[in-house]
Write a protein that holds these residues in place. Structure first.
Motif, PDB file in Angstrom:
ATOM      1  N   LEU A 133     103.795 -73.372  28.172  1.00  0.00           N
ATOM      2  CA  LEU A 133     104.377 -73.874  26.922  1.00  0.00           C
ATOM      3  C   LEU A 133     104.688 -75.367  27.019  1.00  0.00           C
ATOM      4  N   ARG A 134     105.195 -75.796  28.174  1.00  0.00           N
ATOM      5  CA  ARG A 134     105.511 -77.219  28.368  1.00  0.00           C
ATOM      6  C   ARG A 134     104.248 -78.071  28.317  1.00  0.00           C
ATOM      7  N   GLU A 135     103.170 -77.521  28.886  1.00  0.00           N
ATOM      8  CA  GLU A 135     101.923 -78.292  28.983  1.00  0.00           C
ATOM      9  C   GLU A 135     101.078 -78.220  27.709  1.00  0.00           C
ATOM     10  N   LYS A 136     101.438 -77.326  26.820  1.00  0.00           N
ATOM     11  CA  LYS A 136     100.648 -77.080  25.605  1.00  0.00           C
ATOM     12  C   LYS A 136     100.248 -78.364  24.867  1.00  0.00           C
ATOM     13  N   PRO A 137     101.190 -79.321  24.661  1.00  0.00           N
ATOM     14  CA  PRO A 137     100.810 -80.540  23.910  1.00  0.00           C
ATOM     15  C   PRO A 137      99.772 -81.402  24.632  1.00  0.00           C
ATOM     16  N   TYR A 138      99.617 -81.206  25.940  1.00  0.00           N
ATOM     17  CA  TYR A 138      98.719 -82.064  26.719  1.00  0.00           C
ATOM     18  C   TYR A 138      97.447 -81.343  27.151  1.00  0.00           C
ATOM     19  N   GLN A 139      97.292 -80.099  26.684  1.00  0.00           N
ATOM     20  CA  GLN A 139      96.108 -79.316  27.046  1.00  0.00           C
ATOM     21  C   GLN A 139      94.908 -79.805  26.243  1.00  0.00           C
ATOM     22  N   LEU A 140      93.754 -79.948  26.906  1.00  0.00           N
ATOM     23  CA  LEU A 140      92.532 -80.405  26.243  1.00  0.00           C
ATOM     24  C   LEU A 140      91.676 -79.215  25.828  1.00  0.00           C
ATOM     25  N   HIS A 141      90.592 -79.499  25.126  1.00  0.00           N
ATOM     26  CA  HIS A 141      89.664 -78.449  24.709  1.00  0.00           C
ATOM     27  C   HIS A 141      89.216 -77.662  25.938  1.00  0.00           C
ATOM     28  N   PRO A 142      89.060 -76.333  25.826  1.00  0.00           N
ATOM     29  CA  PRO A 142      88.674 -75.516  26.988  1.00  0.00           C
ATOM     30  C   PRO A 142      87.460 -76.034  27.756  1.00  0.00           C
ATOM     31  N   GLU A 143      86.467 -76.552  27.045  1.00  0.00           N
ATOM     32  CA  GLU A 143      85.272 -77.040  27.740  1.00  0.00           C
ATOM     33  C   GLU A 143      85.570 -78.310  28.543  1.00  0.00           C
ATOM     34  N   VAL A 144      86.510 -79.118  28.027  1.00  0.00           N
ATOM     35  CA  VAL A 144      86.910 -80.332  28.755  1.00  0.00           C
ATOM     36  C   VAL A 144      87.696 -79.938  30.006  1.00  0.00           C
ATOM     37  N   GLU A 145      88.591 -78.962  29.851  1.00  0.00           N
ATOM     38  CA  GLU A 145      89.359 -78.483  31.005  1.00  0.00           C
ATOM     39  C   GLU A 145      88.414 -77.904  32.063  1.00  0.00           C
ATOM     40  N   LYS A 146      87.410 -77.200  31.613  1.00  0.00           N
ATOM     41  CA  LYS A 146      86.437 -76.605  32.537  1.00  0.00           C
ATOM     42  C   LYS A 146      85.669 -77.699  33.287  1.00  0.00           C
ATOM     43  N   THR A 147      85.310 -78.731  32.564  1.00  0.00           N
ATOM     44  CA  THR A 147      84.571 -79.850  33.176  1.00  0.00           C
ATOM     45  C   THR A 147      85.437 -80.596  34.190  1.00  0.00           C
ATOM     46  N   LEU A 148      86.693 -80.864  33.813  1.00  0.00           N
ATOM     47  CA  LEU A 148      87.603 -81.550  34.737  1.00  0.00           C
ATOM     48  C   LEU A 148      87.803 -80.738  36.011  1.00  0.00           C
ATOM     49  N   ALA A 149      87.945 -79.422  35.859  1.00  0.00           N
ATOM     50  CA  ALA A 149      88.122 -78.559  37.033  1.00  0.00           C
ATOM     51  C   ALA A 149      86.870 -78.585  37.913  1.00  0.00           C
TER      52      ALA A 149
END
Length: 606
Positions: A142-158
């Protein structure tokens, strides 16, 4: 006499850690990776795109915790076997290979945080109410929600994580593999030099000509690599700034402080107050060193000399056990059992060898036991360092027993409080056992020169310098060797003033620390020591009730914020008072050193 370091193959096995507690063999390690990859594939098939209600949230997190537990020992084994000898090709290739595998697995698993983040807050709160085990994890979502990126971007960063983390690996390779120090010469005699021998010996050598010659040779060699080191660091800084901007943080400071659960004011206060209020005390200490050692001038290369090198006992690894156990006995039987096990089961790597990581650290893989790295030279400082690392070990030994894998790790802001607490307990124990002025001076000077100098000066000056670096990066700038040298020299000159000559080479001190690759870590040493100083005073005054409170803090792990953890131990870090009290306490210790020195000198002249 400082000797050349042996290769890892020649050190005594009993002075090394036992990594077989993680994996009995290389085959077991490889099978664990293979099994992990299969488990992740099954988990993805079972849960990806299907986390939609309370039941599926809880089931997904149970499965995720199970996978996380399997990843931890693999990562620990990979990292520890690499850090014991950076020249070991097999260990380095293993680390590189697992880095790629871990990035791929992280990319596959990135859907968990993405899907949870996309769910309504009310649903996450409902799941929190139904499962205490995952309450903290979901609170973070919940705290990180405002800073979460699109799922595909998160997948790429990981997927890119091993590449994004490459600067730290490059730093270590340059430092521990490529840099080879030449012998230095004093009065026609040659002496060997290495990172370990400089930091563990020559830097505090009582013979001024040898110490200063070692200093000159050490920094002359670092200078040859300054541009590569600066470029490596700039890559790391630009990565952090880019991710900070991508995620929508106002500043890179906000991004790096987010997971510490600390606001900018607490960070700035720690640096500003110490730079201003501690500086006069430490300048007085520098003048005392100059007087006692009869130095023509006080230079940066002289700041680590023991006040009384002739009183410094040599201590074997076996002898350290009694010092440690006697000092930490106040912590209770369970804590002492942990200390005993650390010796008996070879949790600690004491050996000195070529390619070994410098300094000291404690790694605490969940579900196994802590591992400690130190390069034992036999000085009293080593005993304080070992007590410090056992403080980390005792922290996670307790937290892991009482918390699940998601809840066991506290904020980075608090991480150095349990470690520095052990240094304070050791000092208190030693002081309570003698009224001899020379012994008291030796103990107090050990506290000042080791515990406070290291945590309140060395690491704090790193923090002040680091803040200037990030201010430059936040404004869209970059850094090179000349910029870093200028910033570092400026901080050193501001703190030491005219009382210490900042000799050529001191500006390259930024090249020595890996902490700059770990976010806003350096300032937390003084933050932790502020807490532990106040709690150790409580323990001295109250005994068992204060110890019981402190053990509850250790057992709480990451279930509370730094301010809440400190409050549990009776310290209010939301105000500046604990920090001012600690600085005043350091000043009192230095005044005691001056008085004891005058007393000793009076006796010697009569």
């Amino acid at each position: 006499m400082v000797k050349s370091l042996p290769p890892r193959s020649e050190v005594k096995v009993e002075e090394t850690w036992n990594l077989q507690d993680l994996f009995k063999s290389e085959d077991d390690y490889n099978q664990a990776i293979e099994q992990l990859q299969q488990n992740v594939a099954s988990y993805v098939e079972q849960f990806k795109g299907k986390i939609s209600d309370v039941d599926s949230i809880i089931a997904a997190l149970k499965g995720y915790a199970s996978i996380y537990k399997k990843m931890v020992p693999i990562g620990a084994y990979t990292s520890l076997s690499s850090s014991e000898d950076q020249t070991n090709d097999e260990a380095q290739m293993r680390a590189s290979k697992y880095g790629s595998i871990a990035s791929k697995l992280g990319s596959q698993l990135s859907f968990v945080s993405s899907e949870l983040s996309e769910l309504p807050a009310e649903l996450l709160e409902k799941a929190m109410g139904q499962s205490k085990d995952f309450e903290l994890y979901l609170k973070e979502v919940l705290r990180e929600k405002p800073y979460q990126l699109h799922p595909e971007v998160e997948k790429t960063l990981a997927a890119m994580s091993s590449v994004l983390n490459a600067p730290y690996g490059l730093y270590n390779t340059t430092k521990l593999v490529d840099i080879r120090f030449d012998d230095f010469e004093v009065d026609g005699e040659k002496f060997p030099l290495s990172y370990t021998s400089f930091e563990g010996g020559w830097e505090s050598e009582a013979d001024t000509s040898k110490r200063r010659a070692a200093y000159d040779a050490f920094y002359a060699k670092l200078r040859q690599y300054q541009h590569t080191a600066a470029k490596t660091y700039d890559m790391h800084l630009q990565k952090e700034k880019t991710i900070s901007d991508l995620r929508g943080y106002d500043t890179v400071f906000d991004y790096l402080l987010f997971n510490q659960e600390v606001d900018r004011s607490m960070y700035d206060r720690q640096i500003d107050l110490i730079m201003k209020e501690l500086s006069p005390h430490m300048r007085k200490y520098a003048k005392l060193l100059q007087k006692v050692h009869g130095l023509d001038k006080m230079t940066f290369s002289d700041l680590k000399i023991p006040l009384d090198p002739n009183y410094e006992p040599k201590i074997t690894i076996e002898e350290s056990k009694k010092y440690i156990k006697d000092s930490l006995s106040i912590m209770g039987d369970d804590y002492l059992t942990m200390v005993e096990r650390s010796y008996d089961e070879r949790w600690t790597d004491f050996a000195q060898n070529i390619g070994k990581s410098t300094g000291a650290f404690c790694s605490s893989p969940y579900g196994v036991h802590p591992y400690i790295l130190i390069s034992w030279t036999g000085s009293m400082e080593d005993v304080f360092v070992l007590a410090h690392e056992l403080g980390h070990a005792g922290h996670f030994y307790n937290a892991h027993k009482h918390q699940n894998i998601f809840n066991s790790r506290p904020s980075l802001y608090f991480i150095e409080a349990p470690s520095t607490m052990n240094e304070m307990l050791m000092a208190n124990h030693l002081l309570s056992n003698s009224d001899d002025p020379k012994f008291k001076r030796w103990v107090i000077s050990s506290i000042v020169a080791r515990t406070y100098y290291h945590n309140f000066v060395t690491h704090l000056l790193e923090a002040a310098y680091q803040r200037k670096v990030y201010e430059r990066i936040d404004a869209g700038g970059s850094v090179n060797a000349n910029v870093l040298n200028e910033l570092k020299r400026g901080v050193l000159e501001e703190f030491w003033g005219d009382d210490v000559e900042i000799t050529e080479g001191a500006e390259l001190t930024w090249m020595r620390q890996p902490h700059y690759y770990m976010g806003l870590y350096p300032y937390t040493y003084s933050a932790g020591l502020t807490i532990s100083t106040q709690v150790s005073k409580r323990i001295l005054a109250e005994g068992k009730p204060a110890v019981e409170d402190w053990l509850k803090v250790l057992q709480a792990g990451g279930t509370k914020s730094p301010a809440e953890l400190a409050q549990m131990a009776g310290v209010d870090i939301t105000t500046e008072q604990p920090l001012l009290d600690t600085i005043s306490y350091i000043g009192d210790l230095i005044d005691q050193l001056i008085e004891l020195t005058e007393e000793i000198e009076t006796v010697q002249t009569n």
